[in-house]
Design a protein around this motif. Sequence first.
Motif, mmCIF file in Angstrom:
data_model
loop_
_atom_site.group_PDB
_atom_site.id
_atom_site.type_symbol
_atom_site.label_atom_id
_atom_site.label_comp_id
_atom_site.label_asym_id
_atom_site.label_seq_id
_atom_site.Cartn_x
_atom_site.Cartn_y
_atom_site.Cartn_z
ATOM 1 N N ARG A 435 0.824 -1.219 0.000
ATOM 2 C CA ARG A 435 0.000 0.000 0.000
ATOM 3 C C ARG A 435 0.849 1.257 0.000
ATOM 4 O O ARG A 435 0.329 2.361 -0.204
ATOM 5 C CB ARG A 435 -0.908 -0.028 1.239
ATOM 6 N N ARG A 448 -3.422 5.521 4.343
ATOM 7 C CA ARG A 448 -2.948 4.212 3.907
ATOM 8 C C ARG A 448 -2.808 3.258 5.093
ATOM 9 O O ARG A 448 -3.118 2.068 4.990
ATOM 10 C CB ARG A 448 -1.625 4.350 3.151
ATOM 11 N N LYS A 450 -4.598 3.476 7.849
ATOM 12 C CA LYS A 450 -5.979 3.148 8.229
ATOM 13 C C LYS A 450 -6.550 2.080 7.304
ATOM 14 O O LYS A 450 -7.320 1.208 7.739
ATOM 15 C CB LYS A 450 -6.843 4.411 8.185
ATOM 16 N N ASP A 451 -6.162 2.133 6.050
ATOM 17 C CA ASP A 451 -6.638 1.134 5.082
ATOM 18 C C ASP A 451 -6.139 -0.264 5.445
ATOM 19 O O ASP A 451 -6.910 -1.218 5.515
ATOM 20 C CB ASP A 451 -6.176 1.530 3.679
ATOM 21 N N ASN A 456 -10.733 2.139 7.545
ATOM 22 C CA ASN A 456 -11.457 2.965 6.580
ATOM 23 C C ASN A 456 -12.850 2.418 6.293
ATOM 24 O O ASN A 456 -13.634 3.029 5.569
ATOM 25 C CB ASN A 456 -10.673 3.082 5.273
ATOM 26 N N GLU A 457 -13.153 1.231 6.846
ATOM 27 C CA GLU A 457 -14.482 0.657 6.642
ATOM 28 C C GLU A 457 -15.511 1.259 7.583
ATOM 29 O O GLU A 457 -16.710 1.066 7.428
ATOM 30 C CB GLU A 457 -14.416 -0.863 6.858
#
Length: 458
Positions: A435, A448, A450-451, A456-457
Amino acid sequence: MKKFLKLSVALVFLFMAGSLSAAEVKNVIWIIGDGMGPELMGFFMQGVRYAGLEGYPDNVSHLEKMMNKGSWGLYFNNTYDTVVTDSAASATQMATGVLTRPEVIGRDFNGKDVKTLMELAKEKGKSVGVISDTYVTDATPAGFTAHVSGRGQKMEIARQQIASGTDVILGGGLKYFDSGENTLLLGRAKLQGYHVVKNKKELSKVKSGKVLGLFSEEAMPLAVELHKYPQMPALVEMAQKAIEVLEQNKEGFILMAEAGKIDWAAHANDAGAVLAEMKTIDALIAFAVEYADKHPDTLVYVNADHDTGLGTFVYRYIGRAERARKTARGEAVYGGGTDYASFNTYKLLDKQKGSLYTLERELRALPSEKRTKEHIQERLSQTLGYEVDISDFYNLSDVSGIFRQLNEQRGMSWATQNHSAAPLIGVAYGEGAGRFTGVYHNTEILPRLKDVLGWNED
C-alpha cells in the motif's frame, strides 16, 4: 459443470482473501529517522556494502535488506503554505493526515485540533507508544501525542502526553516532567498507573502496564557519545521493552519510534556522527523486521520527516603534497590530482568517539591564544579517533571554517546546515506493505495505514 462451480467458489474465496488482506494488520511499528534524507540513506548503505564496516559481516545493512524485501515509494512533505517543513509540521501531518503549518503540533493549518493516529488507535482498543532518542516532548513524538500551537510549549506537551494515556513513553526530557509548572507531574503520572523509570536497570524491571521512561534531563546523547552513559538504554533497547509491554494487548499496538539524532548530526554537518546514528536506526530496523517475520500481522514502516543537510561525497582537486600523502596510504588519485574519495574514509568515520558539534562549542569557548594549531589537531584527533593532519588548514580563528576544511579533506560536501525540501523515501515491510508504493504526500500515510488496519471501513 461441477468443475466450473468449484473453480468459481475457489475464485470467490481467493478474491475475498485478497480483499480482507488489507485488514489483517494488527500491529504497526513506525520508525522515523529525523532528517534522514535519501542521500543519507545512500551514504550509509553504500558504506556498509563497500567499506567493510564492523558489525556487517555480509556487507548489507538491515535498511537495504528491508528495501529489497519490502515495498517503497517517494513522498513529499510540504506544509499548507511552505515548501520546506520542520519536524513539528511533518509529524503532525503524518500523524493526522491533514496539512498544517511549521511549528504546529497536532493541529491543522487553521489551528483546529485533529485526532492523531495514537488517539484513533486508543479508540480501537489498541495500546500505543512513542519512543525517541532525543526527548519525548520534542516535535516528532509530540506530533503524535499532543495539540499545541507551537512546538516550544514543552511543559504543556508533557502534561498532555500524560493525560493522553499513551501506554509507553520513553526517551529524554525529564526536566519537562519534574520542574517548574510541572513539579508534580511525575506524581500525577504514577497515580494514572505509570511505572516511572530513569535508567536502563529500572526499565528492565518493568514487565507490564504503562511506563514513562525519562533517561536524561533534556535530549539523550548522540550515538557517538552514548558509551559515556552506560545507564542509558539504546534506542533498540527502548523499542524492545516497549513492544514487550504493548504486545500484551490482544487488540494489538501502534509504536512510533524516532531515531531523532540523525537530524542533529546532519545539522552539524558531522558525517561520522551521522554514520553512527544511521547504525542506530539500522539496529532498530533489524529488530522490527525480525519481529514482523515472527508476527505476520505486523507492518513495519520506515521513513523520515524531512531531509537535513543534503550531505554526500564529492570529488575534489588536490595539491601535490596531499596527493603524495594519499598515494602513500594506498588511496587512488586520478587525472594527476583528482580525489574521488576513498572508501577508507568510511572506516575513519566509523572510529569517531565524540560529536563535532560539542568540539566546536569547546573550541569557541577557548581564549584565542590557546586555540593553537597543535591543540586543535590534538582535540580533533581525540574526537575522531584517528590522527588528523591539519597542517594545510588556514585561518584557525574561524572555528566553523576548521570543520568545513575537515569535511573538504574527507571529500564530504554539505549543501546546508538546515532542512531541505528533498523528496523522501518511505519503506514498508510485512502485511499491507504494498500500500506504500508510488509517489505520495506525507498526509497520505495515515489514510494508507488506516486502510491496511481496516479502519477505513468505519
